[in-house]
Design a protein around this motif. Structure first.
Motif, PDB file in Angstrom:
ATOM      1  N   THR A  21       0.351  -4.785   3.579  1.00 17.60           N
ATOM      2  CA  THR A  21      -0.939  -4.899   4.261  1.00 17.60           C
ATOM      3  C   THR A  21      -1.194  -6.323   4.747  1.00 17.60           C
TER       4      THR A  21
ATOM      5  N   THR B  29       3.495  -8.060   7.722  1.00 20.55           N
ATOM      6  CA  THR B  29       2.482  -7.006   7.778  1.00 20.55           C
ATOM      7  C   THR B  29       3.047  -5.758   8.451  1.00 20.55           C
TER       8      THR B  29
ATOM      9  N   SER C  76       0.837  -1.196   0.000  1.00 20.41           N
ATOM     10  CA  SER C  76       0.000   0.000   0.000  1.00 20.41           C
ATOM     11  C   SER C  76       0.875   1.251   0.000  1.00 20.41           C
TER      12      SER C  76
END
Length: 408
Positions: A299, A311, A57
């Motif tokens: 993400t 993550t 992201s």
């Protein structure tokens, strides 16, 4: 893996360090100058994957709110937050917000739209080179700094016409752009805030007196169609100014320096100017304007180049390394203006591919054509080893480029 990211040797020539990294694998753990821990992607194949990976992201503001930024900052590090009063732009967004904002500016920056700007860009370049020639004639040794007198002024004046920014704003915007692109992490927030305040005042004046320009169109989209918020409006103009200036000033400087250090390649372009557009793609590959792409974060866990990205962990794609990957480009450290550079990452890849690429290409083409045609004896005025580079790990750019326009 530790790299001397800010020492003079790396700033001048990062490619031996990139070669060492590539020899050890495509992805490495690394500290940025700010102290942020990232996964550095150095191979072409994995860089291209990362730039378009669905598990990465660009919404850095979200990663800060989730606590990832603080978690990944090493002790004693100086955070340089990408989210700010000027950070709500498409480069820091994922779809659908990214798509919405990109559509607002894309119409003015398509290849067809940019082509209509060509007479204006030609006019600006010619006028600047008239002044360059006068400055060189006044110099005791006939030399002139092309960064100061041409490459730094050219994109600013082109952007002024495109965006509707009047000349009195140029010095402040250029100064703040240079400060933000440096590694002055302690003052980054203050510099961004000053930039946002200046743009806010500029937009206020433009709203009262709109014109046929991109900023006026964005203001109309904000006021009449509610297609973007106030902070998105300011942030979008910020991105257009900073990216539009930094990309072009460094592209032209790098390309010209490369040619002046490779007289055989320079002779080929002079003999056949039709090679210039293709040569510009080679310059973007050989020594592009950016060392690395802007940050992304995971993400969810995923595999990249044989490692697991967890993550919330950050990924930094080293564009300069990817574009010198011998697995993708034969003889990668050799400049070849006739090379097929299809797929180079100088403008990125994926949905965040540089929206201003058509304009940057036009500026680069006109700049080189004018310089090489007008000054057939152009040469460096100092040894290449004496050139100095700006202290920035994000962008790679020359501080000065002293040249002589004429022999003797």
């Amino acid at each position: 893996m530790s790299l001397p990211l800010m020492d003079e040797e790396f700033l001048t020539n990062p490619y031996p360090a990139y070669d060492r990294l590539q020899a050890g694998g495509p992805v490495h753990r690394m500290l940025l100058p700010s102290g942020l821990k990232v996964w550095a992607v150095v191979s072409y194949e994995e860089s291209r994957k990362a730039l378009a990976h669905p598990s990465l992201s660009k919404d850095i503001d979200a990663s800060v709110q989730l606590g990832y930024f603080d978690r990944e900052m090493s002790e004693g590090g100086t955070p340089r937050l990408e989210h700010s009063s000027v950070g709500q732009h498409m480069l820091n967004m994922d779809p659908p917000d990214h798509t919405r904002l990109r559509k607002l500016v894309n119409r003015a920056l398509t290849a067809r739209s940019v082509k209509r700007l060509e007479p204006v860009v030609e006019e600006i370049s010619t006028a600047l080179l008239d002044a360059v020639e006068l400055r060189a004639a006044e110099s005791a040794d006939g030399s002139v700094d092309l960064v100061e007198e041409y490459t730094a002024k050219f994109p600013v004046q082109v952007l002024g016409r495109l965006l509707g920014i009047t000349e009195e704003h140029f010095p402040v915007l250029v100064s703040l752009t240079a400060a933000i692109m440096s590694n002055d992490n302690e003052n980054a927030g203050a510099n961004m805030a000053r930039f946002g305040q200046h743009l806010g005042e500029m937009i206020r004046l433009k709203r009262a007196d709109p014109g046929e320009d991109l900023v006026s169109a964005l203001i109309q989209a904000r006021d009449e169609d509610a297609k973007l918020s106030d902070i998105e409006l300011i942030s979008t103009v910020f991105l257009l100014v900073v990216a539009g200036y930094e990309t072009t000033v460094n592209m032209i400087g790098h390309g010209l320096r490369a040619l002046l250090n490779h007289p055989g390649q320079l002779a080929e372009l002079r003999a056949d100017p039709s090679l210039i557009p293709g040569a510009n793609e080679e310059f973007l590959r050989y020594e592009g304007p950016g060392n690395r792409a802007t940050l992304r974060f995971a993400t969810e866990p995923f595999e990249l180049g044989g490692v697991t990205i967890g993550t919330g962990e950050y990924v930094s794609v080293l564009l300069g390394s990817a574009n010198r990957d011998g697995a993708q480009f034969a003889c990668p450290h050799q400049l070849d203006v006739k090379r097929s550079t299809t797929g180079h990452l100088g403008f990125g890849h994926g949905i965040h591919y540089c929206v201003g690429a058509p304009l940057a290409r036009l500026e680069m083409e006109i700049a080189l054509r004018h310089l090489l045609t007008r000054f057939p004896d152009l040469e460096l005025a100092v040894p290449d080893a004496e050139l100095r580079w700006r202290k920035s790990f994000m962008m790679q750019g020359l501080e000065r480029l002293p040249v002589r326009l004429h022999k003797g």
